[in-house]
Design an enzyme around this catalytic site. Sequence first.
Site, PDB file in Angstrom:
ATOM      1  N   LYS A 192      52.291  57.586   3.823  1.00  0.00           N
ATOM      2  CA  LYS A 192      52.867  57.135   2.439  1.00  0.00           C
ATOM      3  C   LYS A 192      53.742  56.235   2.613  1.00  0.00           C
ATOM      4  CE  LYS A 192      56.072  58.123  -0.631  1.00  0.00           C
ATOM      5  NZ  LYS A 192      56.317  56.933  -1.231  1.00  0.00           N
ATOM      6  N   GLY A 244      63.888  57.091   6.806  1.00  0.00           N
ATOM      7  CA  GLY A 244      64.439  56.696   5.703  1.00  0.00           C
ATOM      8  C   GLY A 244      65.740  57.242   5.574  1.00  0.00           C
ATOM      9  N   GLU A 247      69.723  61.716   3.485  1.00  0.00           N
ATOM     10  CA  GLU A 247      69.746  62.665   2.319  1.00  0.00           C
ATOM     11  C   GLU A 247      68.146  63.124   2.179  1.00  0.00           C
ATOM     12  OE1 GLU A 247      71.909  60.955  -0.760  1.00  0.00           O
ATOM     13  OE2 GLU A 247      73.841  61.760   0.459  1.00  0.00           O
ATOM     14  N   GLU A 266      63.772  59.101  11.815  1.00  0.00           N
ATOM     15  CA  GLU A 266      64.328  57.871  12.221  1.00  0.00           C
ATOM     16  C   GLU A 266      65.132  57.457  10.913  1.00  0.00           C
ATOM     17  OE1 GLU A 266      65.718  54.357  12.379  1.00  0.00           O
ATOM     18  OE2 GLU A 266      63.570  53.780  12.555  1.00  0.00           O
ATOM     19  N   CYS A 300      68.223  49.748   9.757  1.00  0.00           N
ATOM     20  CA  CYS A 300      68.914  50.958  10.004  1.00  0.00           C
ATOM     21  C   CYS A 300      69.904  50.741  10.985  1.00  0.00           C
ATOM     22  CB  CYS A 300      68.168  51.918  10.103  1.00  0.00           C
ATOM     23  SG  CYS A 300      66.811  51.439  11.515  1.00  0.00           S
ATOM     24  N   GLU A 397      76.244  53.857   4.689  1.00  0.00           N
ATOM     25  CA  GLU A 397      75.451  52.815   5.114  1.00  0.00           C
ATOM     26  C   GLU A 397      75.133  51.784   3.700  1.00  0.00           C
ATOM     27  OE1 GLU A 397      71.219  54.072   5.970  1.00  0.00           O
ATOM     28  OE2 GLU A 397      71.294  52.428   7.576  1.00  0.00           O
TER      29      GLU A 397
HETATM   30  P1  ADP Z   1      65.606  54.368   0.885  1.00  0.00           P
HETATM   31  O1  ADP Z   1      66.913  54.597   0.412  1.00  0.00           O
HETATM   32  O2  ADP Z   1      65.699  53.493   1.907  1.00  0.00           O
HETATM   33  O3  ADP Z   1      64.487  54.183  -0.316  1.00  0.00           O
HETATM   34  P2  ADP Z   1      64.495  57.078   1.108  1.00  0.00           P
HETATM   35  O4  ADP Z   1      64.720  58.187   1.945  1.00  0.00           O
HETATM   36  O5  ADP Z   1      64.787  57.219  -0.325  1.00  0.00           O
HETATM   37  O6  ADP Z   1      65.030  55.738   1.591  1.00  0.00           O
HETATM   38  O7  ADP Z   1      62.856  56.826   0.797  1.00  0.00           O
HETATM   39  C1  ADP Z   1      62.037  56.545   2.035  1.00  0.00           C
HETATM   40  C2  ADP Z   1      60.653  57.150   1.908  1.00  0.00           C
HETATM   41  O8  ADP Z   1      60.746  58.532   1.665  1.00  0.00           O
HETATM   42  C3  ADP Z   1      60.101  56.613   0.769  1.00  0.00           C
HETATM   43  O9  ADP Z   1      58.579  56.202   0.927  1.00  0.00           O
HETATM   44  C4  ADP Z   1      60.162  57.430  -0.271  1.00  0.00           C
HETATM   45  O10 ADP Z   1      59.156  57.431  -1.373  1.00  0.00           O
HETATM   46  C5  ADP Z   1      60.103  58.722   0.472  1.00  0.00           C
HETATM   47  N1  ADP Z   1      60.614  59.906  -0.087  1.00  0.00           N
HETATM   48  C6  ADP Z   1      61.727  59.837  -1.320  1.00  0.00           C
HETATM   49  N2  ADP Z   1      62.157  61.143  -1.707  1.00  0.00           N
HETATM   50  C7  ADP Z   1      61.314  61.944  -0.933  1.00  0.00           C
HETATM   51  C8  ADP Z   1      61.137  63.337  -1.010  1.00  0.00           C
HETATM   52  N3  ADP Z   1      61.956  64.339  -1.419  1.00  0.00           N
HETATM   53  N4  ADP Z   1      60.283  64.010   0.028  1.00  0.00           N
HETATM   54  C9  ADP Z   1      59.482  63.445   0.744  1.00  0.00           C
HETATM   55  N5  ADP Z   1      59.701  61.917   0.763  1.00  0.00           N
HETATM   56  C10 ADP Z   1      60.648  61.358  -0.116  1.00  0.00           C
END
Ligand code: ADP
Length: 496
Positions: A192, A244, A247, A266, A300, A397
Site C-alpha cells: 500500500k 512511517g 504512532e 523503519e 526520517c 520530528e
Molecule cells: P506520515 O505521518 O508520514 O504520513 P503515517 O505513519 O501516517 O506517516 O503513514 C505512513 C503509511 O501508513 C501511509 O501509507 C498510511 O496510509 C499508512 N497508515 C496510516 N494509518 C495506518 C494504520 N492505522 N494502519 C496501517 N497503515 C496506516
Amino acid sequence: MSTAAAPASIARPQVRLTQNLINGQWVDAADGKTFNTYNPSTGEVIAEVPHSSAEDVDRAVKAARAAFESGPWPKMSAREYGNLLFKLADLIEENKEELAALEVLNNGKPISEVMAADLPLVISTYRYFAGWADKVYGDTIPVDRAMGRFFTYTRKEPIGVAGQIIPWNFPLLMQCWKWSAALATGNTVVLKPAEQTPLSALRVAELAMEAGYPDGVINVVQGLGDTGAAITEHPGVDKIAFTGHYETAQKIMASASKTLKRITFELGGKSPNIVFADADIDTAVQGAMAGIFFNQGEVCCAGSRLFVEEAVHAEFVDRFKQMAESRRIGDPFDPATEQGAQISQEQFDKIMGYIESGKKEGAQCITGGERVGDKGWFIKPTIFDHVNNDMRIARDEIFGPVVTVLPFTDHKQLIAQANDTVYGLAAAVWTRDITKAFNIANNVKAGTVWVNCYNTFDAGAPFGGYKFSGQGRECGRDALNNYLETKTVWVNLGDE
Ligand code: ADP
C-alpha cells in the site's frame, strides 16, 4: 547525497495508471470509492485513485497467498528470482525519466534530486538484491555426538505474504526497499503506497509485470490509513513491513499482535548532527545543509538537531544562514531548483505550527520561517538558533526544512544530550580528531552514524533505527532476514 549537474528539462508526465493491481489485473475498488491525489507544487488535483476497502485487501491477500502456495512462483529457482529483479532494474533504468517525472509531479521534490539520488539508488538496490537471491542459504550444524549421529542443517524459507505499507517522502525508493528484499527471498507482496503519493508505484508494478512476475506475486492496493489497517488485520498476511510515523507503528503492532505477524518498522528520527570546533567548517556547513534541507527536510534521518561547539558557533551559523538563504526554491520540474514543495496542506500546516511553537518557546528564528509564493506548499529553509533540547522543536520530528541549532561546550554532556530523544535513527559528527569521531560513533544510540559526511546511502549498508526509530534493518544482508524463516532439519543417520 551527491549533487550531480542538473539534468536537462524533463517533460511533465501524463497520468495513465491509477487503479489497483490485484492478481495481474488493473481494477477499481470493489465499491468504486476513490480519493484525490495532488500536485504539491500547485495544490491541484492530479487524479482519483481507488480508496480500497477490506474487501479489496482481501482479494489482494488471497491472490498473494495463491501465488505463494501454488502457481509458478514457489517452483521457480532462487536464480530466477534474481533474474526477474535484474530485469526489473533494467526496465526501471530504461524508463527512469518517466518515473522521475511521476515522482516529481506527485511528491513535489526537485527533478535534479530524483535523477541524482532517488533513481540511481532504486536501480542499484534492485540489482543488489537480485545478486543476493541465489546466495541465501542455511548452515550445516555440528550437533552433539552424545545424542547419536545426525545430519543437521538449516533452510532459509520465505515467510509468505508480506503486507508492505510505505510513506510519501521517497515513494520509489521505499517501494524498492520493500520489494527488493521480499522478492529476492521468494515472498509475495501486497503493497500500500502512501495516499499522498500513489502514482509512481503503479508504473513500477507495470514494469514488474513486463519483467515477467507471475500474476499475484506483486499486488498494489491504494488507500488511506483504513486500507493499511485492513492489511495489518488480515489473517492471511504473514509479515508486515512498515515505514512511517511511530504512532502508526504502535497501532500496527497492536493490530498485528492478534495474528502474531512478523513485523519490521523503519520510523522517524530527531538525529543529532554534531560539529566540533576542529572540523573543516566549510564541509560541515555543507553537511548541515544536506542533512536538514535535502528532500525539503522530509527525511526520517534528517539532521534536525545541529549541535555546534561554542567556539565556532558564531562563524558556523553565519555561513549556514547565508547558504540557506541562497537555496533555490520553486518549480520542482526546473532543473535548477534545489528545494521543492512540502507534500501536503496538512504537512505544511504542521510545519508552520512548529515554527510558531519555536518562536513562542524563545528560540531565535534567524532565517526562513515563512511560506514561499501563494500556491503550492513551499517553505523557506528555516534555522532556529539557541535552541535547548527540551523545546518542542528539538523533541518532535518536524519533517520539514526546519533545523534547531544547539550550541555546546561540555563534551561529556554532549553524548547525553544527543541521546536524550526517543529516537535513534542516525547521527553525524564533524571533526578532524579521530578520537572524538570514534567516541561519538560508539556512544550515540543510533542505527547509522556518519563521520564527516551525511546522507550517504548504499544498497549494501544496513539502515534502520534504535528505540522509537524502528526495528529490523532495510538494505544490506540484514534486510534478507526480514523476509526469512529459518527451518532446522534433523536427519537421523543411525548407527555407524
Ligand atoms: P506520515 O505521518 O508520514 O504520513 P503515517 O505513519 O501516517 O506517516 O503513514 C505512513 C503509511 O501508513 C501511509 O501509507 C498510511 O496510509 C499508512 N497508515 C496510516 N494509518 C495506518 C494504520 N492505522 N494502519 C496501517 N497503515 C496506516
